[in-house]
Motif scaffolding. Sequence first.
Motif, PDB file in Angstrom:
ATOM      1  N   TYR A  94      43.815 -17.859  49.805  1.00  0.00           N
ATOM      2  CA  TYR A  94      44.666 -16.940  49.069  1.00  0.00           C
ATOM      3  C   TYR A  94      43.837 -16.310  47.950  1.00  0.00           C
ATOM      4  O   TYR A  94      42.780 -16.812  47.579  1.00  0.00           O
ATOM      5  CB  TYR A  94      45.851 -17.676  48.431  1.00  0.00           C
ATOM      6  N   ARG A  95      44.374 -15.232  47.394  1.00  0.00           N
ATOM      7  CA  ARG A  95      43.753 -14.655  46.215  1.00  0.00           C
ATOM      8  C   ARG A  95      44.822 -14.094  45.291  1.00  0.00           C
ATOM      9  O   ARG A  95      45.925 -13.751  45.732  1.00  0.00           O
ATOM     10  CB  ARG A  95      42.746 -13.555  46.576  1.00  0.00           C
ATOM     11  N   GLN A  96      44.472 -14.049  44.019  1.00  0.00           N
ATOM     12  CA  GLN A  96      45.371 -13.470  43.032  1.00  0.00           C
ATOM     13  C   GLN A  96      44.561 -12.674  42.034  1.00  0.00           C
ATOM     14  O   GLN A  96      43.686 -13.225  41.347  1.00  0.00           O
ATOM     15  CB  GLN A  96      46.189 -14.549  42.316  1.00  0.00           C
ATOM     16  N   ALA A  97      44.851 -11.390  41.962  1.00  0.00           N
ATOM     17  CA  ALA A  97      44.213 -10.509  41.000  1.00  0.00           C
ATOM     18  C   ALA A  97      45.077 -10.443  39.734  1.00  0.00           C
ATOM     19  O   ALA A  97      46.284 -10.709  39.801  1.00  0.00           O
ATOM     20  CB  ALA A  97      44.044  -9.120  41.602  1.00  0.00           C
ATOM     21  N   PRO A  98      44.489 -10.110  38.599  1.00  0.00           N
ATOM     22  CA  PRO A  98      45.261 -10.041  37.352  1.00  0.00           C
ATOM     23  C   PRO A  98      46.448  -9.106  37.480  1.00  0.00           C
ATOM     24  O   PRO A  98      46.314  -7.976  37.955  1.00  0.00           O
ATOM     25  CB  PRO A  98      44.233  -9.499  36.345  1.00  0.00           C
ATOM     26  N   LYS A 153      48.896  -9.258  39.482  1.00  0.00           N
ATOM     27  CA  LYS A 153      49.420  -9.120  40.837  1.00  0.00           C
ATOM     28  C   LYS A 153      49.864 -10.457  41.386  1.00  0.00           C
ATOM     29  O   LYS A 153      49.464 -11.515  40.893  1.00  0.00           O
ATOM     30  CB  LYS A 153      48.362  -8.506  41.758  1.00  0.00           C
ATOM     31  N   ASP A 154      50.699 -10.413  42.429  1.00  0.00           N
ATOM     32  CA  ASP A 154      51.135 -11.634  43.082  1.00  0.00           C
ATOM     33  C   ASP A 154      50.017 -12.217  43.934  1.00  0.00           C
ATOM     34  O   ASP A 154      49.127 -11.496  44.399  1.00  0.00           O
ATOM     35  CB  ASP A 154      52.344 -11.343  43.979  1.00  0.00           C
ATOM     36  N   ARG A 155      50.105 -13.513  44.146  1.00  0.00           N
ATOM     37  CA  ARG A 155      49.157 -14.150  45.055  1.00  0.00           C
ATOM     38  C   ARG A 155      49.415 -13.672  46.467  1.00  0.00           C
ATOM     39  O   ARG A 155      50.566 -13.516  46.880  1.00  0.00           O
ATOM     40  CB  ARG A 155      49.314 -15.669  44.983  1.00  0.00           C
ATOM     41  N   GLU A 156      48.336 -13.428  47.227  1.00  0.00           N
ATOM     42  CA  GLU A 156      48.478 -12.973  48.598  1.00  0.00           C
ATOM     43  C   GLU A 156      47.591 -13.791  49.526  1.00  0.00           C
ATOM     44  O   GLU A 156      46.529 -14.275  49.130  1.00  0.00           O
ATOM     45  CB  GLU A 156      48.122 -11.482  48.732  1.00  0.00           C
ATOM     46  N   LEU A 157      48.079 -13.957  50.759  1.00  0.00           N
ATOM     47  CA  LEU A 157      47.314 -14.673  51.772  1.00  0.00           C
ATOM     48  C   LEU A 157      46.210 -13.767  52.279  1.00  0.00           C
ATOM     49  O   LEU A 157      46.480 -12.644  52.708  1.00  0.00           O
ATOM     50  CB  LEU A 157      48.239 -15.112  52.910  1.00  0.00           C
ATOM     51  N   VAL A 158      44.994 -14.257  52.234  1.00  0.00           N
ATOM     52  CA  VAL A 158      43.845 -13.464  52.675  1.00  0.00           C
ATOM     53  C   VAL A 158      43.499 -13.771  54.129  1.00  0.00           C
ATOM     54  O   VAL A 158      43.311 -12.857  54.935  1.00  0.00           O
ATOM     55  CB  VAL A 158      42.624 -13.753  51.785  1.00  0.00           C
ATOM     56  N   ALA A 159      43.408 -15.053  54.465  1.00  0.00           N
ATOM     57  CA  ALA A 159      43.029 -15.442  55.824  1.00  0.00           C
ATOM     58  C   ALA A 159      43.483 -16.863  56.078  1.00  0.00           C
ATOM     59  O   ALA A 159      43.522 -17.678  55.143  1.00  0.00           O
ATOM     60  CB  ALA A 159      41.519 -15.330  56.021  1.00  0.00           C
ATOM     61  N   ALA A 160      43.809 -17.144  57.326  1.00  0.00           N
ATOM     62  CA  ALA A 160      44.240 -18.477  57.710  1.00  0.00           C
ATOM     63  C   ALA A 160      43.641 -18.834  59.061  1.00  0.00           C
ATOM     64  O   ALA A 160      43.405 -17.950  59.897  1.00  0.00           O
ATOM     65  CB  ALA A 160      45.760 -18.556  57.765  1.00  0.00           C
ATOM     66  N   ALA A 212      39.297 -10.989  42.443  1.00  0.00           N
ATOM     67  CA  ALA A 212      40.447 -11.885  42.288  1.00  0.00           C
ATOM     68  C   ALA A 212      39.936 -13.322  42.161  1.00  0.00           C
ATOM     69  O   ALA A 212      38.750 -13.590  42.361  1.00  0.00           O
ATOM     70  CB  ALA A 212      41.382 -11.777  43.487  1.00  0.00           C
ATOM     71  N   VAL A 213      40.863 -14.219  41.834  1.00  0.00           N
ATOM     72  CA  VAL A 213      40.594 -15.649  41.954  1.00  0.00           C
ATOM     73  C   VAL A 213      41.011 -16.072  43.357  1.00  0.00           C
ATOM     74  O   VAL A 213      42.165 -15.857  43.753  1.00  0.00           O
ATOM     75  CB  VAL A 213      41.350 -16.458  40.891  1.00  0.00           C
ATOM     76  N   TYR A 214      40.095 -16.666  44.075  1.00  0.00           N
ATOM     77  CA  TYR A 214      40.342 -17.095  45.449  1.00  0.00           C
ATOM     78  C   TYR A 214      40.575 -18.608  45.460  1.00  0.00           C
ATOM     79  O   TYR A 214      39.782 -19.371  44.882  1.00  0.00           O
ATOM     80  CB  TYR A 214      39.162 -16.740  46.336  1.00  0.00           C
ATOM     81  N   SER A 215      41.637 -19.015  46.141  1.00  0.00           N
ATOM     82  CA  SER A 215      41.996 -20.429  46.205  1.00  0.00           C
ATOM     83  C   SER A 215      42.212 -20.838  47.658  1.00  0.00           C
ATOM     84  O   SER A 215      42.699 -20.028  48.451  1.00  0.00           O
ATOM     85  CB  SER A 215      43.277 -20.704  45.411  1.00  0.00           C
ATOM     86  N   CYS A 216      41.894 -22.082  47.960  1.00  0.00           N
ATOM     87  CA  CYS A 216      42.119 -22.580  49.315  1.00  0.00           C
ATOM     88  C   CYS A 216      43.292 -23.558  49.317  1.00  0.00           C
ATOM     89  O   CYS A 216      43.652 -24.142  48.289  1.00  0.00           O
ATOM     90  CB  CYS A 216      40.877 -23.265  49.865  1.00  0.00           C
ATOM     91  N   ASN A 217      43.858 -23.713  50.496  1.00  0.00           N
ATOM     92  CA  ASN A 217      44.991 -24.602  50.701  1.00  0.00           C
ATOM     93  C   ASN A 217      44.851 -25.225  52.081  1.00  0.00           C
ATOM     94  O   ASN A 217      44.401 -24.560  53.021  1.00  0.00           O
ATOM     95  CB  ASN A 217      46.295 -23.806  50.589  1.00  0.00           C
ATOM     96  N   MET A 218      45.209 -26.493  52.200  1.00  0.00           N
ATOM     97  CA  MET A 218      45.136 -27.164  53.491  1.00  0.00           C
ATOM     98  C   MET A 218      46.408 -27.957  53.742  1.00  0.00           C
ATOM     99  O   MET A 218      47.017 -28.490  52.797  1.00  0.00           O
ATOM    100  CB  MET A 218      43.946 -28.126  53.538  1.00  0.00           C
TER     101      MET A 218
END
Length: 119
Positions: free
Chosen positions: A37-41, A43-50, A91-97
């Motif tokens: 996911y990523r979140q820009a200042p 803006k809402d967090r959005e899914l980038v790739a899964a 953006a700030v990129y975050s991972c989730n599992m």
Amino acid sequence: QVRLVESGGGLVQAGGSLRLSCAASGIIFTIGDMTWYRQAPGKDRELVAAITSGGSTNYLDSVKGRFTISRDNAKRTVYLQMNSLKPEDTAVYSCNMVLTTNRGPDNPWGQGTQVTVSS
């Protein structure tokens, strides 16, 4: 306790590339979907790739053809190769599992890594 640790962010010029990594640690039995996911200042967090456990992938329309998600189950790591970067990718990129651990199901997040693309 399960943790996700991201790395690979930084400052890059437009048109450049970065590779993000996200590694899981702890007692983990299975790993399902892995997601960036990523979140820009402002803006809402959005899914980038899964990527699913079977290797199926899906991408945000704006990154299709430029970003590639992959996984290494043995290393419990998900990657995001980002090419042809644009300033709007900043953006700030975050991972989730999605995990099964010794404590049961878990859905942890990484701490986030900053990606800044200059024009």
